[in-house]
Design an enzyme around this catalytic site. Sequence first.
Site, mmCIF file in Angstrom:
data_model
loop_
_atom_site.group_PDB
_atom_site.id
_atom_site.type_symbol
_atom_site.label_atom_id
_atom_site.label_comp_id
_atom_site.label_asym_id
_atom_site.label_seq_id
_atom_site.Cartn_x
_atom_site.Cartn_y
_atom_site.Cartn_z
ATOM 1 N N VAL A 277 0.841 -1.206 0.000
ATOM 2 C CA VAL A 277 0.000 0.000 0.000
ATOM 3 C C VAL A 277 0.874 1.253 0.000
ATOM 4 O O VAL A 277 0.592 2.243 -0.685
ATOM 5 C CB VAL A 277 -0.948 0.003 1.216
ATOM 6 C CG1 VAL A 277 -1.709 1.323 1.305
ATOM 7 C CG2 VAL A 277 -1.918 -1.162 1.133
ATOM 8 N N ALA A 278 1.963 1.220 0.767
ATOM 9 C CA ALA A 278 2.856 2.373 0.831
ATOM 10 C C ALA A 278 3.572 2.602 -0.495
ATOM 11 O O ALA A 278 3.824 3.742 -0.890
ATOM 12 C CB ALA A 278 3.889 2.167 1.945
ATOM 13 N N ILE A 280 2.590 1.819 -3.630
ATOM 14 C CA ILE A 280 1.773 2.157 -4.797
ATOM 15 C C ILE A 280 1.383 3.635 -4.738
ATOM 16 O O ILE A 280 0.766 4.083 -3.772
ATOM 17 C CB ILE A 280 0.512 1.272 -4.855
ATOM 18 C CG1 ILE A 280 0.920 -0.191 -5.067
ATOM 19 C CG2 ILE A 280 -0.419 1.731 -5.973
ATOM 20 C CD1 ILE A 280 -0.222 -1.167 -4.953
ATOM 21 N N GLU A 282 -0.992 5.937 -5.219
ATOM 22 C CA GLU A 282 -2.420 5.962 -5.530
ATOM 23 C C GLU A 282 -2.836 7.219 -6.288
ATOM 24 O O GLU A 282 -3.706 7.191 -7.152
ATOM 25 C CB GLU A 282 -3.256 5.864 -4.237
ATOM 26 C CG GLU A 282 -3.192 4.522 -3.544
ATOM 27 C CD GLU A 282 -2.061 4.456 -2.529
ATOM 28 O OE1 GLU A 282 -1.182 5.345 -2.561
ATOM 29 O OE2 GLU A 282 -2.051 3.523 -1.705
ATOM 30 N N ASP A 324 1.483 22.016 -43.959
ATOM 31 C CA ASP A 324 1.003 22.432 -45.259
ATOM 32 C C ASP A 324 1.356 23.907 -45.446
ATOM 33 O O ASP A 324 1.577 24.629 -44.477
ATOM 34 C CB ASP A 324 -0.515 22.221 -45.322
ATOM 35 C CG ASP A 324 -1.059 22.448 -46.717
ATOM 36 O OD1 ASP A 324 -0.341 22.149 -47.680
ATOM 37 O OD2 ASP A 324 -2.200 22.910 -46.834
ATOM 38 N N ASN A 689 0.225 9.241 1.648
ATOM 39 C CA ASN A 689 0.076 9.081 0.200
ATOM 40 C C ASN A 689 -0.967 10.032 -0.392
ATOM 41 O O ASN A 689 -0.808 10.515 -1.505
ATOM 42 C CB ASN A 689 -0.314 7.636 -0.135
ATOM 43 C CG ASN A 689 0.886 6.706 -0.116
ATOM 44 O OD1 ASN A 689 1.988 7.118 0.242
ATOM 45 N ND2 ASN A 689 0.681 5.464 -0.510
#
Length: 862
Positions: A277-278, A280, A282, A324, A689
Amino acid sequence: MEWHQKGVSEVLTALNASAFGLSGSEAAQRRDRWGPNVLPEKKRRSPWQLFLSQFRDVMIGVLVVAALISGLVGEVADTVIILLIVLLNAVLGFFQQYRAEQTLSTLKNMAALRCVVLRDGHPADIDATQLVPGDVLLLEAGNSVPADARLLEAHSLQVLEASLTGESVPAQKAAHDLSDPHLPLAERVNMLYKGTQVANGRARALVVATGMQTELGHIAQLLQMEDGPTPLQRRMSDFGKKLSWLILLICMLLFGVGLLQGQAPLPMLLLALSLAVAAIPEALPALIAISLARGAGRLAKNKALVRRLEAVETLGSVTYICTDKTGTLTQNEMTVVEQVPAGGERGPEESLSYLELAMALNHTVRNDGGRLAGDPTEIALVKSLAATHGPAISDTLAKRYPRVAELPFDPVRKRMTTIHRFGDRYLALTKGAVEAIWGIRQKDQRDEPLPEAAAAMARRGIRVLAFGYRLLDRLPESVTAPEIEHDFQFVGMVGMIDPPRAGVADAVRQCREAGIHPVMITGDQRETAIALARSIGLMEAEGALTGPELDGLADEDFAAIVNDIRVYARVSPEQKFRIVNMLQQKGQFVAMTGDGVNDAPSLKKADIGVAMGITGTDTSKEAASMILLDDNFNTIVGAVKEGRRIYDNIRKFIKYIMTCNGAEIWTIFLAPLLGLPVPLLPVHLLWINLATDGLPALALSAGEAEQDVMRRPPRRPDESIFQGMGFHIIWVGLLMAVVTLMTQAISIRLMEAHWQTMVFTVLSLSQLGHAMAIHSEQSLFSKKGRGLNPTLLFTIGITFCLQMLVIYLPLAQRYFHTQALSVRELGCCLALSSIVFFVVEIEKAVKSWRRRAFGAAYGKAA
């Protein structure tokens, strides 16, 4: 089938048709056989499909796994919050793309196209979708051409074909037979093509192709391809995969070390899951989506509509801009730049020469309620004369010298002659190509060479028109070219160009300073294209190629020179596609700008297609990733700068988040190895986080561009998003962990009851100091350094206040398992957490010194 090389009778026979049109029953049978005269549109995704497509991302998958892990460890609140973040990310992406699609729909002209055909021998007004091969079209000025057709007859017919061929000047059309099967579209004077417009004259034409069988349909077939991933999508996909494996490896390693130390399996499993969890990030996908959406909003205010959110960042990778000419680099409006009178004889008007009199009378320009309509070349003549002698000069002279006869322009004679009443005599005025006027001069002057001024203007890409006059004592019974067009007096020449847009030269210069190579790809003449390219600084040395020359090159020969070519002239849509494809094969990241139907395949093929919103066709807008609402090439430069700014900021908050997550990983991983208790709870990690990581990172995404953002080369498309910052992430993350673990060890040794809250606070505040330090590449204390952006300063203040509430608010203490710190404890936390800020500032100062030192040494060596 090459219809242009067949005679009228051959075409009628091949289609089993009549010059007087089809019957209603025959048209119905052919419609059943050939189908409606429409180009099938690419099926649009429904809102639900658009929304669900936002979840096709590796990082989103990682977040869903994180939510499941949080649920397994009993943190239901964590699961809910992570899933809300995933939903927020999807909603942001959905609304940006949906809004772009809706804006595009409003740009489209929804009026149904109608046309006049001969049915059962009589003119009939029908829906253009009902046209079939064999129908006979009746066309006049202002009509759109609804299908490909072979001319049966034409009278002063001029057709605007810029959207198909790139020619800025209307094409002169005639029903002549042509024999060369390899003529480019721009030179097939006896053909009309779907999607072009009649500028002048009238015509009768036989429909030879409808729907997908037209030249426009062939182009549409090139557009049937899926959009490829952008550099950011590729980088984030690669990052997500590597991060997933890294997290799995770290968790397995921690779990294994714990078992070897004799720890119980279940607590170690829960610890390993907490570490996942730490690890990733989020908030990362949502932050990227918000950053891109903000960038899209800034671009929209500056007249650039982004259809794909990721395209905002994509511009920062561009190495080549293939543009162009007509309407993109130029104004798409012919302008007189030179007048060269023959000298000597004055005209009948005291203030006008014969050259100016011919300019005023020899044209078919109409005044529609104050707006000039007709051939752009003739409009340029009228405007030039009006600027010198007043806006009423042409109308005044037309009344004074009324027109009594006209010999329309045709591609064979290459001139147009008008005859006017001139007292008791008649005045014949003619204009056309220099050689065409030179060939009908008085007999005693025909041996003289063409004026050098004409050749000089042609070499500079200026279109030259010559003029002459002849006085007639009487009007012949038969007003024909052989009767009238001889023994003219040459009176001078006029030079015209389609001038470059204001500021385009400066935009080209900025592109080159930014390491981006602008390339002109046009259907116009080689000399005209080269002259414009040199005038705006796009081309300094030789580096031009024509379409026929390109066709003669094998792929390996073209690959050897493609990086050096700056101008492509007289090219077809398929050749534009080949150019973009070859540049991509050579490792270049290509943007293609354009407004015509002929640009659509290369707009689609390019890494980023940029269409013109005002003059652009619907087909080009559908194929593009971005639409310039003001048709201004300068907006491209602003978009490139915005793309680079956004990518820099994405790198900054990735550096920030990954450093912070690294610190959390090091802290949790090293604590058991050092014999310390678990320093943080899962709820602490989630708070860090989301709040301590997320809010400052969001502010970093709003930072202004670095000073050198447009003076450095484009990044390589295959460059890792971590290029140049991997070492920083590792060592600063480790530094944060060391400071945090040192706080834990000292607090426990001193028997501090609040040691876990102190650890939590030091890690949180260290990250805020890190955000302050990395907001700019320059040191905060250097002369070149800029102060903190107000958003970041405000966000850091808010985050600090939230952290204090978590520590001191009784309700928060219960949910976050914290205790109120004393003034001494809080002071220690502030002092320890400031270490990271000052160390990173020292790192930036050392890097800046090294750049200056090595730069100076390099300069002396050179």
